[in-house]
Design a protein around this motif. Structure first.
Motif, PDB file in Angstrom:
ATOM      1  N   LEU A  96       0.823  -1.211   0.000  1.00  0.00           N
ATOM      2  CA  LEU A  96       0.000   0.000   0.000  1.00  0.00           C
ATOM      3  C   LEU A  96       0.857   1.261   0.000  1.00  0.00           C
ATOM      4  O   LEU A  96       0.658   2.160  -0.828  1.00  0.00           O
ATOM      5  CB  LEU A  96      -0.934   0.000   1.209  1.00  0.00           C
ATOM      6  N   THR A  97       1.802   1.346   0.904  1.00  0.00           N
ATOM      7  CA  THR A  97       2.592   2.570   1.029  1.00  0.00           C
ATOM      8  C   THR A  97       3.453   2.818  -0.202  1.00  0.00           C
ATOM      9  O   THR A  97       3.581   3.961  -0.659  1.00  0.00           O
ATOM     10  CB  THR A  97       3.502   2.509   2.272  1.00  0.00           C
ATOM     11  N   LYS A  98       4.028   1.769  -0.775  1.00  0.00           N
ATOM     12  CA  LYS A  98       4.925   1.957  -1.919  1.00  0.00           C
ATOM     13  C   LYS A  98       4.165   2.179  -3.224  1.00  0.00           C
ATOM     14  O   LYS A  98       4.773   2.532  -4.235  1.00  0.00           O
ATOM     15  CB  LYS A  98       5.870   0.764  -2.035  1.00  0.00           C
ATOM     16  N   MET A  99       2.849   1.987  -3.180  1.00  0.00           N
ATOM     17  CA  MET A  99       2.045   2.268  -4.370  1.00  0.00           C
ATOM     18  C   MET A  99       1.028   3.388  -4.146  1.00  0.00           C
ATOM     19  O   MET A  99       0.243   3.689  -5.044  1.00  0.00           O
ATOM     20  CB  MET A  99       1.331   0.998  -4.828  1.00  0.00           C
ATOM     21  N   SER A 100       1.057   4.018  -2.936  1.00  0.00           N
ATOM     22  CA  SER A 100       0.099   5.107  -2.709  1.00  0.00           C
ATOM     23  C   SER A 100       0.607   6.190  -1.764  1.00  0.00           C
ATOM     24  O   SER A 100      -0.049   7.224  -1.626  1.00  0.00           O
ATOM     25  CB  SER A 100      -1.213   4.548  -2.145  1.00  0.00           C
ATOM     26  N   GLY A 101       1.716   5.951  -1.077  1.00  0.00           N
ATOM     27  CA  GLY A 101       2.215   6.946  -0.125  1.00  0.00           C
ATOM     28  C   GLY A 101       1.343   7.094   1.099  1.00  0.00           C
ATOM     29  O   GLY A 101       1.443   8.065   1.852  1.00  0.00           O
ATOM     30  N   THR A 102       0.467   6.103   1.331  1.00  0.00           N
ATOM     31  CA  THR A 102      -0.516   6.157   2.417  1.00  0.00           C
ATOM     32  C   THR A 102      -0.298   4.986   3.367  1.00  0.00           C
ATOM     33  O   THR A 102      -0.079   3.864   2.912  1.00  0.00           O
ATOM     34  CB  THR A 102      -1.942   6.091   1.834  1.00  0.00           C
ATOM     35  N   PRO A 103      -0.356   5.222   4.675  1.00  0.00           N
ATOM     36  CA  PRO A 103      -0.084   4.135   5.632  1.00  0.00           C
ATOM     37  C   PRO A 103      -1.212   3.129   5.728  1.00  0.00           C
ATOM     38  O   PRO A 103      -2.371   3.429   5.419  1.00  0.00           O
ATOM     39  CB  PRO A 103       0.097   4.874   6.965  1.00  0.00           C
ATOM     40  N   TYR A 104      -0.855   1.924   6.167  1.00  0.00           N
ATOM     41  CA  TYR A 104      -1.831   0.878   6.466  1.00  0.00           C
ATOM     42  C   TYR A 104      -2.008   0.862   7.985  1.00  0.00           C
ATOM     43  O   TYR A 104      -1.282   0.203   8.703  1.00  0.00           O
ATOM     44  CB  TYR A 104      -1.344  -0.469   5.963  1.00  0.00           C
TER      45      TYR A 104
END
Length: 626
Positions: free
Chosen positions: A343-351
């Motif tokens: 998620l983070t490496k494809m959206s810059g958003t945390p899980y």
């Protein structure tokens, strides 16, 4: 320390403990007749020690590595294995000596013996084995990741987890307990009856006080061991650290975050412009692959590099690093397990989902964000992602299908399409050498189409704690005590073979290949270490700080500054887009900053602690992304 010498020392310690027990017991017994009777039972104490020896011998014949684990754990000042060995043998001794006090009626001895002491010994051995197993498989210092694992559906999880529990925890426990219950106690009873009972028959009339003392001593020791094992379990697992997570999820309200307002760039509204000629993208997530695995001269922790090919590829291409050597990125909260890393490496958003709002329960996966695959879908890319396991594990399918409608080929797809036998399953699904074989077939097919393509794949053979030894690995130098030191070089070779193959394809010049470790190897820091080298990383110079791999091959962008950059998984998202030749408004997306730009990352501005503290909070801004 020599193993035989160590075993001898342990045995001498028990002998000393036994002697002290005899001496103290004689001091406590005030009646001279009782003292005489006590001393006449020296033969039974020798029998007890012999029983200890044979029980230990059986234990180590069945589980040879246990003795090695004792030595290593003792050397590393990690006592759980030492306690498991020593406490079991000491308890056998106490039970055996307790029997010598109750030898008048063997039948009654059985009834009394298989009571409270056996119950507590049973529970203690079970706890110790479960804790030792858990510490070898999981890093209990990454509380958020452990919580995600606990609360996520288990479908598609490591197929070896249950078998590992049975083989490494349950069976050793049963062996230990039955060695104790069936072998040691009856042997003591038999020998005492045969060699000690008849000879000292006239001395077996004990006063009630003496009998009670000896039995209560055995009972107390068994209770103490149970308390000790329970305390050890608590200190190793640290369940109190999960209380704040429970409180945050169930009893606290979301609050506005100044950190989010200041630093999170809306991924849906920020303008991203693609070049007229689209670049293909192959994105390879290497399970737990660290730049740390390289040799010391290249910035790693090992005397001899485990990843010579990755190190070379990093030098020949673009490798962002916090030093002048081969390096990579840092784990942060919301990015330190596989689904979080994707998620983070494809959206810059945390899980950082609460357990009530994980995608598999809600049917949504952060609907108000725009991911890498959303952008590629808008540009008419043919998109595929390959998993060597079940795509549904941890909602990975939802991340890709809800964002860009990516076509996913997982173990079930390959079985349905007759590329794998119907009953095939190893480790998490199928091994990496098959994954790379399928990836070549998929890339050839996608490369023949007119539209640009995106091909993603996630490897698995290097998954903690022991990885998967496939038939491509070098078994000549395989050490079962350190399996990853064989498996990681094998993974390194397989990746290099794939890259070498890709270079020969007609689509290679128009294809950017991004290689990244998904997260750090989840080294079980409280238990027996898979890598002794990694366990000391926090105490060595910053040059050797643990980081995951990042390599950009055939990038259309050139970095302003490639080395001496401190960054995290969040920065990979805009960096991938930049490597495709995209222009990003402000060079920022989500919490990420394009590493090809001259702008500072959040890691460089705030540091690890502040970011982790802020991202761990329950915020209105994050919940608005659902």
């Amino acid at each position: 320390m020599n193993i035989i010498l160590f075993y001898t020392v342990i045995f001498l310690i028990e002998a000393f403990f036994f002697t002290s027990y005899v001496f103290l017991s004689r001091l406590i017994l005030k009646n001279k007749q009782d003292q005489l009777r006590f001393s006449l039972r020296k033969g039974s104490y020798i029998i007890a020690l012999v029983s200890i020896f044979f029980s230990a011998l059986i234990y180590f014949i069945i589980d040879f590595n246990s003795l090695y684990n004792v030595v290593v754990a003792f050397h590393n000042k990690k006592p759980s294995f030492f306690v498991k060995f020593y406490s079991m043998q000491t308890l056998i001794f106490f039970i055996a000596t307790g029997i010598s006090f109750h030898s008048k009626h063997v039948e009654n001895t059985h009834k009394r013996l298989y009571g409270i002491p056996v119950l507590y010994i049973n529970l203690s051995l079970l706890l110790i084995n479960i804790v030792n197993w858990a510490l070898q498989r999981y890093n209990f210092t990454i509380y958020e990741s452990i919580w995600i694992t606990i609360t996520s559906p288990t479908k598609g999880a490591d197929s070896t987890a249950l078998s590992s529990f049975i083989l490494d925890a349950l069976i050793p426990y049963l062996i230990e307990f039955f060695c104790f219950l069936i072998f040691s106690i009856p042997l003591c009873l038999y020998l005492i009856k045969k060699y000690n009972f008849n000879y000292f028959k006239e001395n077996l009339e004990f006063k009630f006080k003496t009998k009670t003392y000896s039995y209560n001593l055995v009972k107390c020791v068994s209770v103490i061991l149970f308390i000790f094992s329970a305390v050890q379990t608590y200190l190793c697992i640290k369940p109190h650290n999960y209380i704040p997570i429970l409180i945050k999820e169930n009893f606290s309200d979301a609050e506005h975050s100044v950190f989010y307002k200041k630093n999170y760039v809306d991924t849906k509204t920020t303008k991203v412009t693609f070049p007229q000629k689209k670049q293909n993208l192959i994105l390879i997530f290497l399970e737990s692959m660290e730049s740390t695995y390289t040799d010391i001269s290249n910035g790693g922790l090992f005397d001899e590099s485990l990843i010579p090919n990755l190190t070379r590829l990093g030098k020949e291409n673009i490798n962002f690093s916090s030093t002048e050597c081969f390096g990579g990125g840092n784990d942060l909260v919301g990015a330190d397990c596989t689904i979080a890393a994707l998620l983070t490496k494809m959206s810059g958003t945390p899980y950082t989902f609460s357990s009530q709002k994980i995608p598999s329960k809600t049917g949504k996966f952060l609907s108000n964000i725009k991911t890498l695959t959303d952008h590629l879908a808008e540009q008419n890319y043919n998109q595929r992602f390959l998993f060597g396991s079940d795509k549904e594990f941890a909602s990975r399918d939802m991340l890709l299908e809800k964002h860009g409608n990516v076509e996913i080929h997982d173990i079930n797809w390959y079985k349905e399409n007759k590329k794998l036998p119907e009953n095939y399953n190893v480790f998490w699904g199928f091994e990496d050498n098959k994954l790379y074989k399928f990836a070549k077939e998929e890339a050839e097919e996608l490369g023949n189409k007119k539209e640009p393509f995106f091909l993603g794949l996630l490897t698995v053979d290097t998954h903690y704690p022991k990885g998967f030894l496939c038939d491509q690995c070098d078994k000549k130098n395989y050490d079962p005590r350190h399996p990853m030191k064989t498996i990681i070089p094998c993974s390194d070779r397989q990746l290099n073979d794939f890259i070498s193959w890709a270079k020969e394809q007609k689509w290679y010049e128009n294809t950017t290949i991004v290689i990244t470790g998904d997260h750090l190897f989840m080294q079980p820091v409280n238990g027996f270490n898979t890598f002794d080298e990694l366990s000391v990383s926090e105490f060595v110079a910053p040059l050797r700080k643990r980081q995951w791999v990042d390599i950009f091959i055939n990038s259309r962008a050139k970095p302003v500054k490639e080395k001496f950059r401190s960054f995290s998984a969040y920065d990979i998202y805009p960096s991938i887009l930049a490597s495709l030749g995209c222009k990003i408004e402000g060079d920022r997306l989500g919490f990420g900053v394009s590493l090809f730009s001259d702008k500072k990352t959040l890691y460089e501005i705030y540091g690890e602690k502040i970011i982790n503290d802020e991202l761990s909070k329950k915020t209105i801004e994050y919940e608005s992304l659902y």
